[in-house]
Each structure stands twice: as C-alpha cells, then as structure tokens.
Design a protein around this motif. Structure first.
Motif, PDB file in Angstrom:
ATOM      1  N   VAL A   1      32.158  40.011  43.720  1.00 11.65           N
ATOM      2  CA  VAL A   1      31.874  40.300  42.312  1.00 11.65           C
ATOM      3  C   VAL A   1      33.033  41.132  41.771  1.00 11.65           C
ATOM      4  CG1 VAL A   1      30.246  41.280  40.666  1.00 11.65           C
ATOM      5  CG2 VAL A   1      29.403  40.289  42.815  1.00 11.65           C
ATOM      6  N   LEU A   2      33.713  40.626  40.765  1.00 12.04           N
ATOM      7  CA  LEU A   2      34.880  41.288  40.208  1.00 12.04           C
ATOM      8  C   LEU A   2      34.495  42.139  39.001  1.00 12.04           C
ATOM      9  CD1 LEU A   2      37.362  38.258  40.326  1.00 12.04           C
ATOM     10  CD2 LEU A   2      36.707  39.845  42.162  1.00 12.04           C
ATOM     11  N   ARG A   3      35.462  42.882  38.485  1.00  6.60           N
ATOM     12  CA  ARG A   3      35.243  43.640  37.256  1.00  6.60           C
ATOM     13  C   ARG A   3      35.369  42.746  36.024  1.00  6.60           C
ATOM     14  NH1 ARG A   3      38.954  49.080  38.319  1.00  6.60           N
ATOM     15  NH2 ARG A   3      37.962  49.706  40.280  1.00  6.60           N
ATOM     16  N   SER A   4      35.921  41.574  36.199  1.00 10.20           N
ATOM     17  CA  SER A   4      36.356  40.754  35.075  1.00 10.20           C
ATOM     18  C   SER A   4      35.367  39.683  34.638  1.00 10.20           C
ATOM     19  CB  SER A   4      37.683  40.074  35.424  1.00 10.20           C
ATOM     20  OG  SER A   4      37.562  39.319  36.630  1.00 10.20           O
ATOM     21  N   GLY A   5      34.133  39.706  35.160  1.00  8.93           N
ATOM     22  CA  GLY A   5      33.217  38.604  34.872  1.00  8.93           C
ATOM     23  C   GLY A   5      32.140  38.888  33.847  1.00  8.93           C
ATOM     24  N   ALA A   6      32.119  40.095  33.260  1.00 12.59           N
ATOM     25  CA  ALA A   6      31.061  40.422  32.289  1.00 12.59           C
ATOM     26  C   ALA A   6      31.157  39.506  31.073  1.00 12.59           C
ATOM     27  CB  ALA A   6      31.173  41.881  31.868  1.00 12.59           C
ATOM     28  N   ARG A   7      29.991  39.112  30.551  1.00  7.45           N
ATOM     29  CA  ARG A   7      29.935  38.204  29.413  1.00  7.45           C
ATOM     30  C   ARG A   7      29.086  38.805  28.310  1.00  7.45           C
ATOM     31  NH1 ARG A   7      28.048  33.480  33.441  1.00  7.45           N
ATOM     32  NH2 ARG A   7      26.385  35.042  33.553  1.00  7.45           N
TER      33      ARG A   7
ATOM     34  N   THR B   1      27.486  39.654  37.267  1.00  2.00           N
ATOM     35  CA  THR B   1      28.716  39.057  36.744  1.00  2.00           C
ATOM     36  C   THR B   1      29.923  39.979  36.875  1.00  2.00           C
ATOM     37  OG1 THR B   1      28.161  39.850  34.528  1.00  2.00           O
ATOM     38  CG2 THR B   1      27.432  37.619  35.121  1.00  2.00           C
ATOM     39  N   ALA B   2      29.704  41.280  36.971  1.00  5.81           N
ATOM     40  CA  ALA B   2      30.779  42.267  37.135  1.00  5.81           C
ATOM     41  C   ALA B   2      30.173  43.501  37.794  1.00  5.81           C
ATOM     42  CB  ALA B   2      31.404  42.630  35.794  1.00  5.81           C
TER      43      ALA B   2
ATOM     44  N   ASP C   1      25.244  40.035  28.408  1.00  7.57           N
ATOM     45  CA  ASP C   1      24.790  40.579  29.690  1.00  7.57           C
ATOM     46  C   ASP C   1      24.145  41.953  29.505  1.00  7.57           C
ATOM     47  OD1 ASP C   1      25.716  38.440  31.133  1.00  7.57           O
ATOM     48  OD2 ASP C   1      27.478  39.460  31.965  1.00  7.57           O
TER      49      ASP C   1
ATOM     50  N   SER D   1      37.171  42.406  31.470  1.00  6.47           N
ATOM     51  CA  SER D   1      36.368  41.263  31.012  1.00  6.47           C
ATOM     52  C   SER D   1      36.651  40.870  29.569  1.00  6.47           C
ATOM     53  CB  SER D   1      34.875  41.586  31.164  1.00  6.47           C
ATOM     54  OG  SER D   1      34.531  41.843  32.504  1.00  6.47           O
TER      55      SER D   1
END
Length: 334
Positions: free
Chosen positions: A159-165, A220-221, A168, A240
């Motif tokens: 789980v990366l820091r870059s996946g927030a949408r 997601t993050a 969320d 993100s």
C-alpha cells in the motif's frame, strides 16, 4: 531538568573486545522461522516468502532522538523496533528480520549496550521478528547512535502513499498525540501527570497487524504517523494529488483525552505530535476494518485542511527550524 538516571557502573566498551560484546548481546536477540542463517557469517540468510522484500531503516542518535535523562537503554531498543516495524506495517507488510548497528563512544558502559539489546530483543520477540545481524563501530567522545534496518514481506501488493482517491475515507488505527504529550510532560518535569503518555513516548506499541488488515480490506494509501498527523496526512495528499480534509468533531475525543494531561496543548499534540507510529490510511466508502476509525475524507484540491481551514507543517523535521508562530487551527467544536 530533574534526572532519575544515574551513571551506569561497570566496564566500558573500551574494556572488552567486540567478540565479548557480541557474546553479551546475541543471546537476548530472537530468531524466527524466516531465518535460514543467523548471526555468525558475513551475512544472514532470510527467506523471502513472496519473492519480494520490503526494506526500511531508521536511526536514533543520543541528544537528537533521545536523552539519557529521560530514556533508558531498553527504551531506546524498544522504540527502534517500533519505528521500523511500523514502517513495514504501513506498507501492508509483516516484519520478518532486523539488522542492528551500534556506533558508540568507547567509554559507553557495556551495561548500556546490553540493556539496549535486551529491550530491542524483547520488542522484536513480542512482534514475532528475528534479529539476524548488524554492525559495531567506535565513535568520537559522547557519540552514541543505534540504527535498525527492517526487512518484511506482504501478502498483498504494498500500500503506497500515492493511491488515495477523492471520496475515500481517512482513518486512523491507534492513538493520536500521546507521544507528544509524553515528551511535553518530560520537558515540564511532570511525568507523573501522564504516565501512560510518557510510557508511549519512550516505548510506543503500534498495532502492527493493522497494516496487513488494512491492506486486505482495500486501503488505497497508508503510512505511519511518525512526524505528526498534519505533516503525514500532507504526504499522502501530495503523493496522491488530492486534499485531506480532517474533521475536528472526529478528533474531539483525542483532544479531550489529553486535555487533563497537558491542558491547552492537547490540540497541538493531536494535530502535530510526532513519534506516535499509529497508522493513517485511506479507504473507499463503506465499513472500516475493526480497529480503525474515520477522522476525515479525501477531497479535491491540495494539502491538508481541518474543518475547511488549510494547515501545514508541524511535527518533526530533522533539518528544518520550525517557525515559532506556526500554530494549528482550532478544532471544530460541536
């Protein structure tokens, strides 16, 4: 400053050989099922169950990351495990092995090195983590530094820091502000006012299993709160390309829990206090996994907001001198 620590008696590192020091500390360091070959050769050999390895490192330097007046050697060892294992957990992983480096003034008491290893070994054993080797080096007078490199694996994609949408939920697993409150009490020479917070500052105990649980639930993050809620939420926002909106009403219980301990500083502890090592993550709308609670949402925009007010900074930066006027906004009160 009132110190409860006294100089440790007994031999110094300069009085013994490296081999004798290793004989003192290796017996208190745990092994584990991932270890195919432990200390004793040029390298250890650790099984990589999934074919990929998570790796991180963290160091603690006396006078920068701890003071002998406030922390014992065992405290330092335990904190090092927490810092590194929380990083692995924040990727959705399980820590499998640690490598430890001690860089010390030869006048450092042998007892300090032994007690640090004892604390580190105990915390590693509690987390189910092996200690597989490391390094020793001497240092100039007064210098004392310990570094840990952690290895781990994950059952899911990291789980990366870059996946927030956008849309969320922002959630936390664990406490907020306890370590900062404990540090503040030590600075005030009033540790007795909040023994739980002081203990958390000295020996944080993150819920490592919540990282893999969050990953399995579709986080997601994620990251661990090492440098303050606002600063670390900002890292997710930046990576993100979104904004993180924190809700004061959802942080009110955290502030109220610390107010009897540190008074009006409770709000700043919650928003900007570092070294907490609780996990911060983003999840799609829906039910959160057990052990997590919502504290905000992901929105369009940039940076971090609290009840609509932009906020930045806070927490700890090793090379930045904080602005004296930097003050987080007041939390919204229902």
């Amino acid at each position: 400053m009132t110190s409860s620590r006294t100089p440790q008696p007994g031999p110094r590192l300069s009085d013994i050989s490296e081999e004798r020091l290793l004989r003192e500390i290796l017996p208190v360091l745990p092994s584990g099922p991932a270890v195919l070959l432990g200390p004793g050769d040029d390298t250890a050999l650790v099984r990589a169950r999934t074919g990929a390895v998570l790796a991180t490192t963290d160091a603690m330097v006396r006078g920068r990351d701890w003071l002998d007046e406030w922390s014992t050697a065992e405290d330092v060892g335990r904190k090092l495990v927490a810092q590194n294992a929380a990083d692995i957990a924040a990727m959705g992983g399980h820590t499998t092995a640690l490598l430890v480096t001690l860089v010390a003034d030869p006048q450092t008491p042998v007892a300090w090195a032994r007690d640090m290893a004892r604390g580190l070994g105990a915390a590693a054993a509690e987390a189910g983590v092996a200690v597989v080797g490391g390094d020793l080096s001497s240092a100039p007078a007064g210098t004392l530094m310990v570094s840990v490199t952690a290895l781990g694996d994950a059952d899911t994609a990291p789980v990366l820091r870059s996946g927030a949408r956008v849309g969320d939920q922002v959630a936390v697993s664990g406490t907020l502000g306890w370590s900062a409150a404990g540090l503040l009490l030590l600075q005030r020479d009033s540790a007795e006012s909040g023994p739980d917070q002081v203990t958390w500052h000295r020996r944080p105990r993150p819920a490592y299993d919540q990282g893999p649980a969050a990953a399995a639930h579709g986080a997601t993050a994620m990251l661990d709160i090492s440098d303050g809620l606002v600063r670390d939420a900002g890292r997710i926002a930046s990576a993100s390309g979104v904004a993180v909106e924190l809700q004061g009403s959802l942080l009110r219980d955290d502030v109220d829990a610390l107010t009897p301990v540190v008074g009006d500083d409770a709000r700043a502890c919650v928003l900007t206090g570092g070294e907490e090592h609780s996990l911060l993550a983003c999840f799609p709308e829906g039910e959160l996994p057990a052990g997590w609670r919502r504290i905000g949402d992901v929105r369009t925009g940039v940076g971090v907001r609290v009840d609509g007010a932009a906020v930045a900074g806070g927490g700890w930066d090793h090379f930045e001198r904080p602005a004296e006027s930097e003050e987080p906004p007041p939390l919204h009160q229902e």
